[in-house]
Scaffold this motif. Structure first.
Motif, short mmCIF file in Angstrom:
data_model
loop_
_atom_site.label_atom_id
_atom_site.label_comp_id
_atom_site.label_asym_id
_atom_site.label_seq_id
_atom_site.Cartn_x
_atom_site.Cartn_y
_atom_site.Cartn_z
N ALA A 84 0.67 -1.25 -0.09
CA ALA A 84 -0.13 -0.05 0.24
C ALA A 84 0.75 1.12 -0.04
O ALA A 84 0.48 2.20 -0.72
CB ALA A 84 -1.00 -0.21 1.38
N LEU A 85 1.84 1.22 0.72
CA LEU A 85 2.77 2.26 0.96
C LEU A 85 3.68 2.45 -0.48
O LEU A 85 3.65 3.70 -0.84
CB LEU A 85 3.79 2.09 2.11
CG LEU A 85 3.14 2.31 3.30
CD1 LEU A 85 4.22 1.90 4.50
CD2 LEU A 85 2.38 3.74 3.57
N LEU A 86 4.09 1.37 -1.22
CA LEU A 86 4.58 1.76 -2.42
C LEU A 86 3.63 2.26 -3.36
O LEU A 86 4.26 2.89 -4.55
CB LEU A 86 5.23 0.40 -2.92
CG LEU A 86 6.02 -0.09 -1.99
CD1 LEU A 86 6.64 -1.79 -2.59
CD2 LEU A 86 7.73 0.66 -2.15
N ARG A 87 2.21 2.13 -3.27
CA ARG A 87 1.31 2.58 -4.02
C ARG A 87 1.06 4.07 -3.66
O ARG A 87 0.29 4.64 -4.20
CB ARG A 87 0.08 1.76 -4.19
CG ARG A 87 0.33 0.48 -4.68
CD ARG A 87 -0.86 -0.65 -4.98
NE ARG A 87 -2.26 0.15 -4.47
CZ ARG A 87 -2.75 -0.13 -3.22
NH1 ARG A 87 -2.61 -0.98 -2.46
NH2 ARG A 87 -4.03 0.47 -3.08
N LYS A 88 1.73 4.59 -2.71
CA LYS A 88 1.51 5.95 -2.12
C LYS A 88 0.24 6.07 -1.69
O LYS A 88 -0.42 7.01 -2.11
CB LYS A 88 1.98 6.89 -3.41
CG LYS A 88 3.30 6.79 -3.89
CD LYS A 88 3.79 8.05 -4.69
CE LYS A 88 5.02 7.67 -5.45
NZ LYS A 88 6.16 7.39 -4.43
N ARG A 89 -0.37 5.20 -0.89
CA ARG A 89 -1.80 5.35 -0.33
C ARG A 89 -1.72 5.91 0.94
O ARG A 89 -2.61 6.40 1.50
CB ARG A 89 -2.36 3.79 -0.29
CG ARG A 89 -2.47 3.01 -1.67
CD ARG A 89 -3.10 4.02 -2.74
NE ARG A 89 -4.17 4.82 -2.48
CZ ARG A 89 -4.90 5.51 -3.27
NH1 ARG A 89 -4.10 5.87 -4.25
NH2 ARG A 89 -6.07 6.16 -3.08
N GLY A 90 -0.59 5.96 1.55
CA GLY A 90 -0.51 6.65 3.17
C GLY A 90 -0.82 5.79 4.06
O GLY A 90 -1.21 4.58 3.86
#
Length: 308
Positions: A84-90
């Motif tokens: 999720a963080l790699l997808r820049k979701r926070g």
């Protein structure tokens, strides 16, 4: 696998019945909410209390079991968070997605289904899975989201977590049941019979409620929901299975119950939390819908694989 599928099919047929009733408008959302409340606060709590009252805490607590389940789930939790963080979701959305990857429908589906399919010997391990889910992973989402918004983890956050735990009827019913067991007193026959009758409503009621609640779920963000369903249905049982069977000295039957419980679909309470905090509720909704539909095959496959 076909034999196991035929045994699990009636459980999923009850879910389908609830879905059909709600989708046709015969069972409105208000009715689903009240049925869910009845199962959560009365029928399922009666089942957990009755089971716990007939077990001793020493029979249930197993540290190798706890370590295997917590670390296996923690690995999948970390993986889902990283993706999720790699997808820049926070961090907030990452916490919700990670919750989807490790929190299964143990209370409403796992307890009644595994107790019937694997016998009452499965109850202790299932309750231990439920306890780890509630105490560890259930607390993490509150801490991460609230800490992210406040910039720190304050005593108030820990107080919110503690209040949520001590007011959860599943935790309260298990705690009271083990306390009764520790007293050494047998349950009076009228009380035991009352609990038996009330808890008998938990299986059909819970499964019907799951299906009825799915009728209100949407399948938006299908690609992300499919990834989270894969993490929950495949990666989660695989991770805990490797640790239970090959790393920690978990009793073989308890290990099979753990893997079966880890393979359950995403729990409905994840959606409640996502909606409460306003963080990706549609994504969670789609994950619950897809994982529940896929679990008809995956749960049967897991049970056929792990049960001799």
């Amino acid at each position: 696998m076909i034999d196991v599928l035929l045994q699990t099919l009636p459980f999923f047929a009850l879910i389908g019945l609830g879905f059909g009733a709600a989708a046709r408008g015969f069972f409105p959302p208000e009715a689903t909410a009240y049925l869910t409340r009845f199962v959560f606060y009365f029928a399922l709590s009666a089942m957990l209390f009755r089971f716990a009252a007939n077990l001793s805490l020493s029979e249930v607590i197993s540290w190798p079991f706890i370590w295997a389940y917590a670390l296996g789930g923690g690995a999948v939790y970390l993986l889902a968070t990283t993706v999720a963080l790699l997808r820049k979701r926070g961090l907030e959305e990452a916490a919700v997605e990670a919750q989807c990857a490790v929190i299964g429908n143990t209370g409403f589906l796992g307890v009644p289904m595994l107790a019937l399919l694997m016998g009452e010997a499965a109850v202790g391990p299932v309750m231990l899975v439920l306890a780890v889910d509630l105490f560890l992973f259930g607390s993490l989402i509150v801490i991460l989201i609230t800490g992210s918004r406040d910039g720190r983890v304050s005593p108030a956050v820990l107080g919110t977590v503690a209040k949520g735990l001590i007011t959860n009827p599943m935790i309260v019913s298990m705690a009271l049941g083990f306390a009764w067991s520790a007293s050494g007193w047998a349950l009076p026959e009228p009380v035991n019979r009352f609990l038996d009758i009330l808890s008998g409503a938990s299986t059909p009621g819970a499964l019907f409620a799951i299906g009825a609640s799915l009728a209100a779920k949407s399948a938006e963000r299908v690609s992300v929901a499919a990834w989270l369903s894969f993490a929950k249905l495949i990666l989660h049982p695989l991770a805990v299975g490797v640790l239970a069977f090959f790393v920690f000295d978990v009793e073989p039957f308890a290990a099979t119950v753990m893997v079966a419980a880890a393979g359950l679909p995403v729990a409905g309470n994840v959606y409640i939390l996502a909606q409460h905090y306003g963080v990706a509720p549609q994504r969670v909704s789609a994950s619950i819908l897809i994982s529940t539909l896929a679990s008809i095959l995956t749960v049967s496959a897991i049970l056929a694989w792990i049960i001799p």
